[in-house]
Design an enzyme around this catalytic site. Sequence first.
Site, short mmCIF file in Angstrom:
data_model
loop_
_atom_site.label_atom_id
_atom_site.label_comp_id
_atom_site.label_asym_id
_atom_site.label_seq_id
_atom_site.Cartn_x
_atom_site.Cartn_y
_atom_site.Cartn_z
N SER A 639 -5.22 116.27 0.79
CA SER A 639 -5.00 117.70 0.92
C SER A 639 -4.77 118.11 2.37
O SER A 639 -3.88 118.90 2.67
CB SER A 639 -6.18 118.48 0.33
OG SER A 639 -6.12 118.43 -1.07
N ASN A 766 -3.38 115.51 -8.86
CA ASN A 766 -4.77 115.09 -8.75
C ASN A 766 -5.40 115.18 -7.37
O ASN A 766 -6.61 115.13 -7.25
CB ASN A 766 -4.91 113.65 -9.23
CG ASN A 766 -4.51 113.48 -10.67
OD1 ASN A 766 -5.06 114.15 -11.53
ND2 ASN A 766 -3.54 112.64 -10.93
N TYR A 767 -4.60 115.29 -6.36
CA TYR A 767 -5.18 115.21 -5.01
C TYR A 767 -4.92 116.41 -4.12
O TYR A 767 -5.62 116.60 -3.13
CB TYR A 767 -4.68 113.96 -4.30
CG TYR A 767 -5.26 112.70 -4.86
CD1 TYR A 767 -6.58 112.35 -4.57
CD2 TYR A 767 -4.53 111.89 -5.70
CE1 TYR A 767 -7.13 111.20 -5.10
CE2 TYR A 767 -5.07 110.73 -6.25
CZ TYR A 767 -6.38 110.40 -5.94
OH TYR A 767 -6.93 109.27 -6.47
N LEU A 768 -3.89 117.16 -4.44
CA LEU A 768 -3.54 118.22 -3.52
C LEU A 768 -4.09 119.55 -3.98
O LEU A 768 -3.77 120.02 -5.08
CB LEU A 768 -2.02 118.29 -3.39
CG LEU A 768 -1.40 116.98 -2.90
CD1 LEU A 768 0.11 117.07 -2.90
CD2 LEU A 768 -1.92 116.64 -1.51
#
Length: 809
Positions: A639, A766-768
């Site tokens: 992120s 899933n990650y940002l």
Amino acid sequence: MNREFFFKRKLRMRSSATVRLSSTTKLCHHSVTAFKDSFIISSYYLHHHHHHILHLQSLDMSGDHAHKRHQMQSGSEDYNSHKHKDKHKDREHNHKEHKRDKERENSKNGNSEHRSSSEKKHREKEKERLKHKEKQKEEMFHSSDGKYRDKENGFVSSLSIKVEEDNGYHHPIKHEKPVKRERDEDEYEHKPKKLKMDNEKKVKKRKQEDSDYEEREEKKPKKRTKEVKKDSTGGKKKAKNEPEEKWKWWEEEKYTDGSKWRFLEHKGPVFPPPYEPLPDRIRFYYDGKAMKLSPGAEEVATFYAKMLDHEYTTKDIFRKNFFKDWRKEMRSEEKSKITELKKCDFTEMHEYFKAQSEARKQMSKEEKQKIKEENERILQEYGYCVMDNHKERIGNFRIEPPGLFRGRGDHPKMGKLKRRIRPEDIIINCSKDSVHPKPPPGTRWKEVRHDNKVTWLVSWTENIQGSIKYIMLNPSSRIKGEKDWQKYETARRLKKCVERIRAQYREDWRSKEMRIRQRAVALYFIDKLALRAGNEKDEGETADTVGCCSLRVEHIRLRPQMDGQDYVVELDFPGKDSIRYYNKVPVEKRVFKNLQLFLENKQGKDDLFDRLNTSILNKHLQELMDGLTAKVFRTYNASITLQQQLKELTSPDDNIPEKILSYNRANRAVAVLCNHQRAPPKTFEKSMHNLQTKIDEKNKQLSAAKKELKAAKADAKMLHDEKSKKAVETKKKAVQRISEQLMKLEVQATDREENKQIALGTSKLNYLDPRISVTWCKKWGVPIEKIYNKTQREKFAWAIDMTDEDFEF
DNA sequence: TGCTAAACTTAGGACTCCTACT
DNA sequence: AGTAGGAGTCCTAAGTTTAGCA
């Protein structure tokens, strides 16, 4: 699987080596900036590395280089003496388990059959807690810097802003306009000026079910507060079948007692259709002779037949496993006859299925429409559940059909029969007072339970690994969304203390305890390279893949000198899904020396970190920050990288497509960091070639147009008349138009080329932190639809609704 | 308290559908 | 109208983390 995963491509990112280290900023500058002439991945590391160096320098200013080095070296001698191969000696024993204990206690309470009384108690407790928290917060707000400590849990603490009790009774029904919470604040960031407003705001309590009636009655007296008036339109219940209009669960309170729901009703899973035997004309041949198979054996044979042109069927393990399991399904006559797979001829079956799928494609519009409608009907009936008064979409409501197991990588179990799931295998989870799903006629469920400490609706045990499979809700659901939101809040808390943690592990590189050094180096990798934790796996049960803690000697090479850089570590290992991780990273000397030490007297198959595993690591992390685990670093680094890259790459004067390209590149930087790869699309070369052809054509057009322009200019010079002047203008415009088109094509080509084997979806999903993207869109006037498709917008509805232009991760 | 099972997130590939072109 | 190619969806395997138990 032999997949090729090298990063062959240089990503032609805009290079900007500027490190913006504003003196006031307290943020981690985990920036990915220089993409010059190197793999994006390596330059990322370089840069990151730079960051660490900065840090190191500041440390060293207060310390003594020589002294430290000496310590380190003498320390390392120590280690040799107590080095063991045995991981299990030397474990950490005194881990704080406060949190866990607390939770255990909670869940004990929550499990009580006497819900109402235990809940009462609970509520009391919770009230106390919240009050207390609020007080703390209040104090914090008044403190001079107005900032929170990193241990403050933003997620939980938002509750404390909204401590006002509510009666748990008068709930607004969804079409009522709830008072929207202020959006210009981060939900979970606490700024003094906001506090006041938020306190004045009313918070809606999660609605209770109608069926929960008594309970609500009971609560009523306790919960009543001045808040009632705000919520008071509640009471009448919306018609059940009326589709839920977007419910803003993020404006409501979360459960704090570990329960996941109060009420849950659903229709159970959808089973795949039963096996339909093949028509008699489709024959199977063994050793050249036609042979009619029993239905059971035939079904399994069709699984194989359908895969005939898949690479799997060329693999020995696959064939062996399949054959073994197939034989188990045969009648004894069949079994005695069919003894060799290579004598089996499935081609007629194979052709039959091919023809079938062809026929499906050729179906008329009406037929297709009919199927679509039927699917829609099933979706409507089984695809939704009611959870706590809201109709929510279920993620996977279909039971996995039987087939041959498709494990990834060199999976020892590939080809095994994945058996058909029967109702008798299925556990249903729903609330007691709901209408229980009915098993198909003549069958029964394995069990019906009522466990509101879990989120799943249906589960069964799968026969390949013996693990449990679940039916759960869609990502757009409250239950998934809250968790997702929480995940990003945890990552943001890490941001606040990551510097401290880095300082700590750097310090630990010099520890005199081996296990601590290993822990510290592993953590460095996890932080710097975004590696996964790396749990131990059962050998022989799964493909051989590793993560950080499970790295082996054979996965790493130390290069004191490489490509003009010092202390380069070369990592090459199969990661999740057997995707290759390959990277050359310059590391700090101390890390390098430690690695040398860890490698001493070890063989290729030995563990690099023999004194470490994920549980030790996570326990340590837990002590550094509440809720911290290894994967939080991935979330955090992904992120923060996106945010940084967007800042870096977005030029104000770019048009929308160019901005989007920048976004994609920022996204790509993250995907590269996280090593999210994909097999290049089968048609990639071709489509690239087509695009190139188009570009060539455009180029020709362009030069032709230029020529014409030149001629026109010459004419104009000679003639000096209006007409020729106009012609010049026209030609000029043409040239301009064409070169614009060319530019667009080139941008497209670049984007596609850069994306050849990089998958953006995984990181985006899933990650940002979606709020970063939403903020960016708002800031630059890019429509959110350009970044998130419909499904993604549903998943991130919370972020899209609550985020404003100055959100900062 | 250490291990295993359970629960839940993350992952790439297969499949399907849509759209822009021929 | 047909089709190629890509976007979107579905599917389920493979991870991580947490819970629970002996």
